[in-house]
Write a protein that holds these residues in place. Structure first.
Motif, PDB file in Angstrom:
ATOM      1  N   THR A 108       0.792  -1.239   0.000  1.00 52.84           N
ATOM      2  CA  THR A 108       0.000   0.000   0.000  1.00 52.84           C
ATOM      3  C   THR A 108       0.818   1.280   0.000  1.00 52.84           C
ATOM      4  O   THR A 108       0.296   2.328  -0.363  1.00 52.84           O
ATOM      5  N   GLY A 109       2.039   1.230   0.484  1.00 54.82           N
ATOM      6  CA  GLY A 109       2.772   2.484   0.669  1.00 54.82           C
ATOM      7  C   GLY A 109       2.364   3.205   1.942  1.00 54.82           C
ATOM      8  O   GLY A 109       2.784   4.338   2.170  1.00 54.82           O
ATOM      9  N   TYR A 110       1.533   2.575   2.739  1.00 56.69           N
ATOM     10  CA  TYR A 110       1.181   3.014   4.102  1.00 56.69           C
ATOM     11  C   TYR A 110       0.215   4.191   4.181  1.00 56.69           C
ATOM     12  O   TYR A 110      -0.427   4.382   5.210  1.00 56.69           O
ATOM     13  N   GLN A 111       0.115   5.013   3.150  1.00 54.95           N
ATOM     14  CA  GLN A 111      -0.676   6.241   3.270  1.00 54.95           C
ATOM     15  C   GLN A 111      -2.103   5.952   3.726  1.00 54.95           C
ATOM     16  O   GLN A 111      -2.607   6.585   4.655  1.00 54.95           O
ATOM     17  N   ASN A 112      -2.753   4.992   3.072  1.00 60.41           N
ATOM     18  CA  ASN A 112      -4.142   4.711   3.404  1.00 60.41           C
ATOM     19  C   ASN A 112      -4.282   4.027   4.760  1.00 60.41           C
ATOM     20  O   ASN A 112      -5.305   4.166   5.435  1.00 60.41           O
ATOM     21  N   ILE A 113      -3.248   3.294   5.158  1.00 63.12           N
ATOM     22  CA  ILE A 113      -3.271   2.667   6.489  1.00 63.12           C
ATOM     23  C   ILE A 113      -3.263   3.766   7.551  1.00 63.12           C
ATOM     24  O   ILE A 113      -4.051   3.738   8.507  1.00 63.12           O
ATOM     25  N   ILE A 114      -2.408   4.752   7.366  1.00 60.95           N
ATOM     26  CA  ILE A 114      -2.318   5.855   8.343  1.00 60.95           C
ATOM     27  C   ILE A 114      -3.650   6.613   8.382  1.00 60.95           C
ATOM     28  O   ILE A 114      -4.169   6.909   9.469  1.00 60.95           O
ATOM     29  N   LYS A 115      -4.195   6.878   7.205  1.00 62.02           N
ATOM     30  CA  LYS A 115      -5.488   7.587   7.146  1.00 62.02           C
ATOM     31  C   LYS A 115      -6.566   6.786   7.882  1.00 62.02           C
ATOM     32  O   LYS A 115      -7.368   7.343   8.630  1.00 62.02           O
ATOM     33  N   ALA A 116      -6.598   5.481   7.652  1.00 58.22           N
ATOM     34  CA  ALA A 116      -7.619   4.632   8.276  1.00 58.22           C
ATOM     35  C   ALA A 116      -7.489   4.643   9.793  1.00 58.22           C
ATOM     36  O   ALA A 116      -8.488   4.726  10.514  1.00 58.22           O
ATOM     37  N   VAL A 117      -6.248   4.561  10.273  1.00 60.28           N
ATOM     38  CA  VAL A 117      -6.036   4.534  11.727  1.00 60.28           C
ATOM     39  C   VAL A 117      -6.401   5.880  12.345  1.00 60.28           C
ATOM     40  O   VAL A 117      -7.066   5.946  13.389  1.00 60.28           O
ATOM     41  N   MET A 118      -6.020   6.971  11.693  1.00 60.47           N
ATOM     42  CA  MET A 118      -6.359   8.306  12.207  1.00 60.47           C
ATOM     43  C   MET A 118      -7.877   8.495  12.242  1.00 60.47           C
ATOM     44  O   MET A 118      -8.441   9.017  13.212  1.00 60.47           O
ATOM     45  N   ASP A 119      -8.538   8.040  11.185  1.00 60.30           N
ATOM     46  CA  ASP A 119      -9.993   8.184  11.077  1.00 60.30           C
ATOM     47  C   ASP A 119     -10.696   7.323  12.134  1.00 60.30           C
ATOM     48  O   ASP A 119     -11.629   7.774  12.826  1.00 60.30           O
ATOM     49  N   ALA A 120     -10.207   6.086  12.296  1.00 60.15           N
ATOM     50  CA  ALA A 120     -10.795   5.192  13.301  1.00 60.15           C
ATOM     51  C   ALA A 120     -10.600   5.764  14.698  1.00 60.15           C
ATOM     52  O   ALA A 120     -11.501   5.712  15.536  1.00 60.15           O
ATOM     53  N   ALA A 121      -9.407   6.326  14.940  1.00 61.92           N
ATOM     54  CA  ALA A 121      -9.112   6.903  16.270  1.00 61.92           C
ATOM     55  C   ALA A 121     -10.120   8.005  16.572  1.00 61.92           C
ATOM     56  O   ALA A 121     -10.664   8.086  17.681  1.00 61.92           O
ATOM     57  N   GLN A 122     -10.374   8.838  15.559  1.00 56.25           N
ATOM     58  CA  GLN A 122     -11.317   9.946  15.746  1.00 56.25           C
ATOM     59  C   GLN A 122     -12.715   9.410  16.073  1.00 56.25           C
ATOM     60  O   GLN A 122     -13.361   9.861  17.015  1.00 56.25           O
TER      61      GLN A 122
END
Lengths: 285, 158
Positions: B139-153
């Motif tokens: 993935t290149g991690y970008q979407n993983i980071i976005k998903a985790v940030m969004d889930a955290a929120q």
């Protein structure tokens, strides 16, 4: 990948461990956190016939403050050290190094004693312990003895631990008034073993450095004390001239090697840059 | 070598199993208990594909012996969803397309949940460092980071 077959023992006292070690000798190995041992067993780089699991020895775990020193039990996990207010206050160099040791999952499991006994030349903690003048407590059938960290690391994965002995604790002198620490390393990726790293500890008085101890790792078989570079800074303030002198003196202290990750020349360059960085950090407080 | 009888709690269920000393916890989960969510990527603790929690603490199950599981509570990806109800992290991974081949995904989800338990409001940098022990080659991690940030929120109720 699977380890080769072995017997497993989970003793409940240090005496029992010593008994097993004397009975089985080189065929036995101690399992603490397992974060260095298990990879070597999974890859069959090591194939002990007996694994002695010391995770039941709760007395070997924990951090205690004892007068002028901190005592860290061999089985204390990295994560506990990383989060310890006592370590942050009295041994800030150790706290600084912790985030660079692998990743959270590994630090949750890995232990102080395991890292020290393993003596990986690229590991952070051995260099920190040498810079801080720590002592290693080793227990054998004759009782406990202490050895200075600087004498403990003898060669590539070779330590002062003798047959039938177990590392039981680390003692670190609490930081004295006026002293500061700094730590830095360079790795291809965060959490990987460093290509070059340095632990620094010194007295800093109005910007003047004294009693500096620079100890490098990943530049030789053991942590390497940079005695000449450290001496070059004695009584000096940190500026372009003193940094250049310390960097030049470093050529006498370390003889880096080539490997897959970088050349000896690049390693020396990194060592000099890291020297500049930690000296600047020490001066800035 | 005789097998060892181990009693542990896995995803809330009491489980007994027999294991050889040379089986890692990952071997036990996958080969003996048929919980194949955790993957073996490296066997050396570098990739995080085998991430599970042991008494609530994130570990690489390839670096823990099966016999060390005695009396422990283990949680794996199989216990993350509540029936058909996905965990917010799982749902956000789907929404943000935070996976491609899927080999790293169970480990990343367990690792991310562990991170958010300790730090419910992480910065992007903290998420990147917190998940640095989980490698993804797609993935290149970008979407993983976005998903985790969004889930955290979402999990903070913000």
């Amino acid at each position: 990948m699977k380890p080769s077959a072995f017997n497993y023992a989970k003793p409940s006292s240090v005496d029992e461990v010593l008994g097993l070690l004397s009975e089985h000798g080189d065929e036995a190995t101690i399992l603490a956190g397992g974060q260095s041992l298990m990879p070597t067993m999974n890859m069959r780089l090591s194939a002990p016939s007996l694994v002695i699991d010391i995770n039941g020895l709760v007395d070997l775990s924990g951090i205690s403050s004892d007068g002028d020193s901190l005592r860290i039990g061999a089985l204390t996990r990295h994560v506990e050290i990383e989060n310890s207010p006592e370590i942050a206050k009295h041994a800030p160099l150790i706290a600084m190094a912790m985030p660079s040791i692998a990743h959270p999952a590994i630090r949750n499991r890995g232990t102080m004693g395991g890292s020290v006994a393993m003596a990986d030349p690229a590991a952070e903690l051995p260099a920190c312990l040498c810079a801080l003048g720590a002592e290693i407590e080793i227990t054998g059938s004759g009782g406990a003895r202490k050895v200075a960290a600087t004498d403990f690391f003898r060669g590539l994965y070779d330590t002062d631990l003798g047959d039938g002995e177990i590392l039981t604790a680390i003692e670190i002198p609490k930081i004295s008034a006026g002293y500061r620490s700094a730590f830095d390393e360079l790795a291809r990726r965060h959490g990987d073993y460093a290509m070059c790293g340095v632990a620094a500890h010194a007295k800093v008085d109005g910007g003047t450095i004294s009693d500096l101890r620079l100890v490098f790792f990943a530049v030789g078989g053991t942590p390497v004390a940079a005695a000449s570079a450290s001496a070059a800074m004695e009584g000096q303030s940190v500026d372009d001239n003193s940094i250049a002198a310390a960097q030049a003196a470093l050529e006498e202290d370390i003889s880096p090697f080539d490997d897959l990750h970088c050349s000896a020349t690049l390693r020396m360059h990194y060592a000099k840059e890291l020297t500049k960085h930690v000296l600047t950090t020490l001066a800035a407080g | 070598m005789k097998k060892h009888h181990i009693s542990a709690t896995i995803n809330g269920d009491e489980v007994d199993f027999l294991c050889e000393t040379s089986e890692t916890l990952l071997d036990v989960l996958r080969d003996d208990l048929n919980l194949t969510g955790a993957k073996e990527g490296c066997g050396t603790g570098d990739c995080g594909a085998c991430s599970v929690t042991l008494d609530g603490v994130l570990v690489c199950s390839c670096l823990v012996l099966g016999v060390e599981a005695e009396g422990k509570e283990i949680e794996t990806i199989e216990g993350m969803a509540d029936g058909d109800e996905l965990h917010p992290l799982q749902r956000k991974f789907v929404e943000h397309i935070a996976l491609q081949c899927g080999i790293c995904t169970p480990g990343l989800l367990i690792s991310a949940r562990s991170l958010l338990e300790k730090n419910p409001d992480p910065t992007e940098e903290e998420v990147r460092f917190g998940l640095a022990g989980n490698l993804c080659r797609c993935t290149g991690y970008q979407n993983i980071i976005k998903a985790v940030m969004d889930a955290a929120q979402e999990m903070r109720g913000a």
